[in-house]
Design an enzyme around this catalytic site. Structure first.
Site, PDB file in Angstrom:
ATOM      1  N   GLY A 109       0.812  -1.212   0.000  1.00  0.00           N
ATOM      2  CA  GLY A 109       0.000   0.000   0.000  1.00  0.00           C
ATOM      3  C   GLY A 109       0.847   1.265   0.000  1.00  0.00           C
ATOM      4  O   GLY A 109       0.331   2.361   0.247  1.00  0.00           O
ATOM      5  N   GLU A 115       5.212   2.975   8.258  1.00  0.00           N
ATOM      6  CA  GLU A 115       4.975   1.701   8.956  1.00  0.00           C
ATOM      7  C   GLU A 115       6.256   1.237   9.648  1.00  0.00           C
ATOM      8  O   GLU A 115       6.224   0.824  10.818  1.00  0.00           O
ATOM      9  CB  GLU A 115       4.503   0.632   7.963  1.00  0.00           C
ATOM     10  CG  GLU A 115       3.103   0.879   7.433  1.00  0.00           C
ATOM     11  CD  GLU A 115       2.708  -0.118   6.369  1.00  0.00           C
ATOM     12  OE1 GLU A 115       1.519  -0.458   6.305  1.00  0.00           O
ATOM     13  OE2 GLU A 115       3.561  -0.549   5.578  1.00  0.00           O
TER      14      GLU A 115
HETATM   15  C1  5RP Z   1       0.942  -1.310   3.213  1.00  0.00           C
HETATM   16  C2  5RP Z   1       1.339  -2.645   3.709  1.00  0.00           C
HETATM   17  C3  5RP Z   1       0.220  -3.580   4.081  1.00  0.00           C
HETATM   18  O1  5RP Z   1       0.316  -3.871   5.425  1.00  0.00           O
HETATM   19  C4  5RP Z   1       0.366  -4.820   3.233  1.00  0.00           C
HETATM   20  O2  5RP Z   1       0.296  -4.450   1.871  1.00  0.00           O
HETATM   21  C5  5RP Z   1      -0.717  -5.854   3.555  1.00  0.00           C
HETATM   22  O3  5RP Z   1      -1.962  -5.338   3.175  1.00  0.00           O
HETATM   23  P1  5RP Z   1      -3.279  -6.238   3.248  1.00  0.00           P
HETATM   24  O4  5RP Z   1      -3.539  -6.532   4.680  1.00  0.00           O
HETATM   25  O5  5RP Z   1      -4.344  -5.370   2.606  1.00  0.00           O
HETATM   26  O6  5RP Z   1      -3.047  -7.490   2.447  1.00  0.00           O
HETATM   27  O7  5RP Z   1       2.486  -2.989   3.845  1.00  0.00           O
HETATM   28  O8  5RP Z   1       2.053  -0.588   2.809  1.00  0.00           O
END
Ligand code: 5RP
Length: 235
Positions: A109, A115
């Site tokens: 994302g 994060e």
């Molecule tokens: C965003 C992330 C998300 O935590 C990762 O993509 C997992 O997303 P989802 O729970 O929708 O599968 O790292 O940068």
């Protein structure tokens, strides 16, 4: 919201189980993505029932979700620390015999910079995932957030290491994804990553790289939601 892979029920189980770790008085890092969103919703319900916590969002998306859930929010510079962070992942090494057990690829994302800051600051970092995220070896493309001016230079350096960088394109907008921090993302395919620690250190040294999505030795546990329950991995 991105929902690729895994079932919504499995994600919900993982998110809700992780939310049970939140205790009264905690500062909680609120990760990004569809799995963490279930944790945020569950924390919101606990807050409505009287739990007193403050959340530190890791993205515009998680901030919005937390506001909708009526979770009081704060910022890293306003707290002494973060007690617990809950966050999703795009891949999780699930092999107790591997030195990379528990290593992650994040950034699906494009939120991995904030994060990583929040997850690494937390006393305890819990990953929430469904079984589609588990792997013997990391092999997805590694998201690399770069300063806009640096994207061609960093892409060239990535190629010298055998990686194939692709500038992430936006959907429903012409041009690239622009992160919450105003930067761009190179999705870098390296094939199976035999030594994530080594690659992570190399990527961190590249001028122009803001942050990459390899999270090595950061997670304390993973809750894996399944069709029937939740499995817990500890590291
Ligand atoms: C965003 C992330 C998300 O935590 C990762 O993509 C997992 O997303 P989802 O729970 O929708 O599968 O790292 O940068």
């Amino acid at each position: 919201m991105k929902t690729e892979g895994g079932t919504a029920d499995a994600k919900r189980r993982a998110g809700e189980r992780a939310a049970e770790e939140v205790e009264d008085g905690f500062v909680v890092g609120l990760g990004t993505g569809s799995t963490t969103a279930y944790a945020i919703d569950a924390i919101g319900e606990a807050v409505a029932d009287g739990l007193e916590i403050r959340g530190v969002p890791t993205s515009f998306q998680s901030r919005r979700r937390a506001l909708e859930a009526d979770i009081p929010l704060t910022t890293l510079d306003a707290v002494d620390g973060v007690d617990l962070a809950i966050d999703g992942a795009d891949q999780v090494v699930d092999d107790p015999d591997s030195s990379a057990n528990g290593a992650l690829i994040k950034g699906g994302g494009a939120a991995h910079t904030r994060e990583k800051l929040v997850d690494a600051t937390a006393d305890r970092f819990v990953v929430v995932a469904d079984p589609s995220k588990l792997t013997d070896r990391l092999e997805r493309s590694v998201p690399v957030e770069v300063l806009p001016d640096a994207h061609t230079v960093v892409a060239e350096r990535i190629r010298t290491r055998g990686g194939e960088p692709t500038l992430r394109d936006a959907e429903r907008k012409d041009g690239p994804v622009v992160t919450d921090n105003g930067n761009l993302v190179l999705d870098c395919a390296f094939g199976p990553i035999s030594n994530p620690d080594d690659l992570a250190a190399w990527l961190s040294r590249l001028p122009g790289v803001v942050e990459h999505g390899l999270f090595v030795d950061l997670a304390d546990a993973t809750y894996v939601g399944t069709d029937s329950g939740v499995e817990r991995r500890t590291y």
